[in-house]
Design an enzyme around this catalytic site. Structure first.
Site, PDB file in Angstrom:
ATOM      1  N   SER A 119       0.786  -1.021  -0.083  1.00 40.73           N
ATOM      2  CA  SER A 119      -0.006  -0.087  -0.118  1.00 40.73           C
ATOM      3  C   SER A 119       0.879   1.064  -0.018  1.00 40.73           C
ATOM      4  CB  SER A 119      -0.825  -0.088   1.263  1.00 40.73           C
ATOM      5  OG  SER A 119      -0.009  -0.162   2.367  1.00 40.73           O
ATOM      6  N   HIS A 140      -3.032  -3.628  -5.836  1.00 41.37           N
ATOM      7  CA  HIS A 140      -3.470  -3.141  -4.142  1.00 41.37           C
ATOM      8  C   HIS A 140      -4.775  -3.308  -4.208  1.00 41.37           C
ATOM      9  CE1 HIS A 140      -3.852   0.225  -1.142  1.00 41.37           C
ATOM     10  NE2 HIS A 140      -3.655  -0.770  -0.473  1.00 41.37           N
ATOM     11  N   GLU A 152      -6.423  -1.050  -6.985  1.00 38.65           N
ATOM     12  CA  GLU A 152      -5.455  -0.070  -7.649  1.00 38.65           C
ATOM     13  C   GLU A 152      -4.291  -0.962  -8.484  1.00 38.65           C
ATOM     14  OE1 GLU A 152      -5.430   4.171  -5.165  1.00 38.65           O
ATOM     15  OE2 GLU A 152      -4.364   2.316  -4.286  1.00 38.65           O
ATOM     16  N   ASN A 190      -4.557   6.488  -1.009  1.00 39.28           N
ATOM     17  CA  ASN A 190      -4.029   6.824   0.178  1.00 39.28           C
ATOM     18  C   ASN A 190      -3.317   7.940   0.247  1.00 39.28           C
ATOM     19  OD1 ASN A 190      -4.627   4.523   2.124  1.00 39.28           O
ATOM     20  ND2 ASN A 190      -2.850   3.342   1.352  1.00 39.28           N
TER      21      ASN A 190
END
Length: 282
Positions: A119, A140, A152, A190
């Site tokens: 991540s 991800h 992702e 993120n």
């Protein structure tokens, strides 16, 4: 290339979830752990999730049996030799990931695609530590993997077009909605989420409101399914702290700097739900 057999490295929270959705999608799936105890715990989590789905009417008994039938477990890397794609979901450490990828490359075929579920780490750096940087990508997933629709897909600078297309299509075949994210710390989600969570901690520390009121405000005022502190406790304060440090190291922007309160809570072992206490007690 056609993917028929999927390998998953790690049977923790993320690895078990990835293995479950892969097996549920009809792929022959082999999940590998370093110890039988870790495998037993991870497989138990999968069986419990599927049993709960049957009870709620969201999974048929046949679907449960078919998923478990597609899934095998092992502690031997050699058992991954026939995998068309291997997805790594182990500790967030570049050197540890490099070691396991090197060991996998020694047993799989030259066309096998390697992916990391990291991540926060650089996909190009991980790819460069393998002998197949053109057949390496980031994949991800989000927790809990069986429920979260997003994946992702991250291209390293060296990822070939064919590998990218294959990995993207594979994510779609799992019933997920993939998006293409840049190879930069935090990727897309993120990159936007972590500064929000860190700012919530700073705002609380500066007296903006109580934990409960800030959470309620963001839920009812913006339509978020959970407030920032509930989410922090769910994700893990240590995980957030680790990701924030990597992002701050890369960008050197104040928005990514971990607040002192977050650091102290991690040092105190208040990591959230998994430790029994974070911003809330469990």
């Amino acid at each position: 290339m056609a993917i028929k057999t999927v390998g998953v490295l790690g049977c923790g929270l993320m690895g078990a979830g990835i293995a479950q959705v892969s097996a549920a999608a009809g792929y022959t799936t082999i999940v590998r752990e370093v110890e039988d105890g870790f495998l037993k715990k991870g497989l138990g989590r999968i069986e419990k999730f599927l049993a709960g789905g049957v009870e709620k009417g969201k999974v048929t008994p046949e679907e449960k049996d078919r998923t478990l039938g597609n899934l095998t477990s092992t502690t031997k890397l050699e058992d991954l030799k026939d995998c068309d794609i291997v997805i790594e979901a182990i500790i967030e450490n570049v050197e540890e990931k490099a070691k396991v990828f090197a060991a996998v490359e020694a047993v799989v075929g030259e066309q096998t695609i390697l992916c990391s579920n990291t991540s926060s780490l650089c996909i190009t750096e991980l790819a460069a530590k393998t002998k197949r940087p053109d057949r390496f990508a980031g994949l991800h997933f989000f927790n809990p993997v069986p429920l979260m629709k997003l994946v992702e897909v991250i291209r390293a600078l060296t990822t070939s077009d064919e590998t990218y297309r294959t990995v993207f299509a594979f994510a779609q075949s799992l019933g997920k909605e993939p998006i293409t994210a840049p190879d930069k710390p935090g990727f897309i989600v993120n990159r936007l989420l972590v500064p929000y969570l860190l700012d919530a901690i700073r705002s609380y520390d500066h007296g903006l409101g109580t934990v409960e009121d800030i959470d309620k405000g963001m839920k009812l005022g913006t339509g978020y399914p959970m407030g920032p502190f509930t989410l922090l406790d769910f994700v893990g304060l240590d995980t957030t702290y680790y990701i924030a440090n990597i992002m701050f190291e890369e960008y050197r922007e104040p928005a990514y700097a971990p607040p002192p309160l977050l650091k102290r809570m991690v040092l105190a072992g208040r990591l959230g739900m998994k430790s029994g206490q974070g911003f809330y007690k469990y």
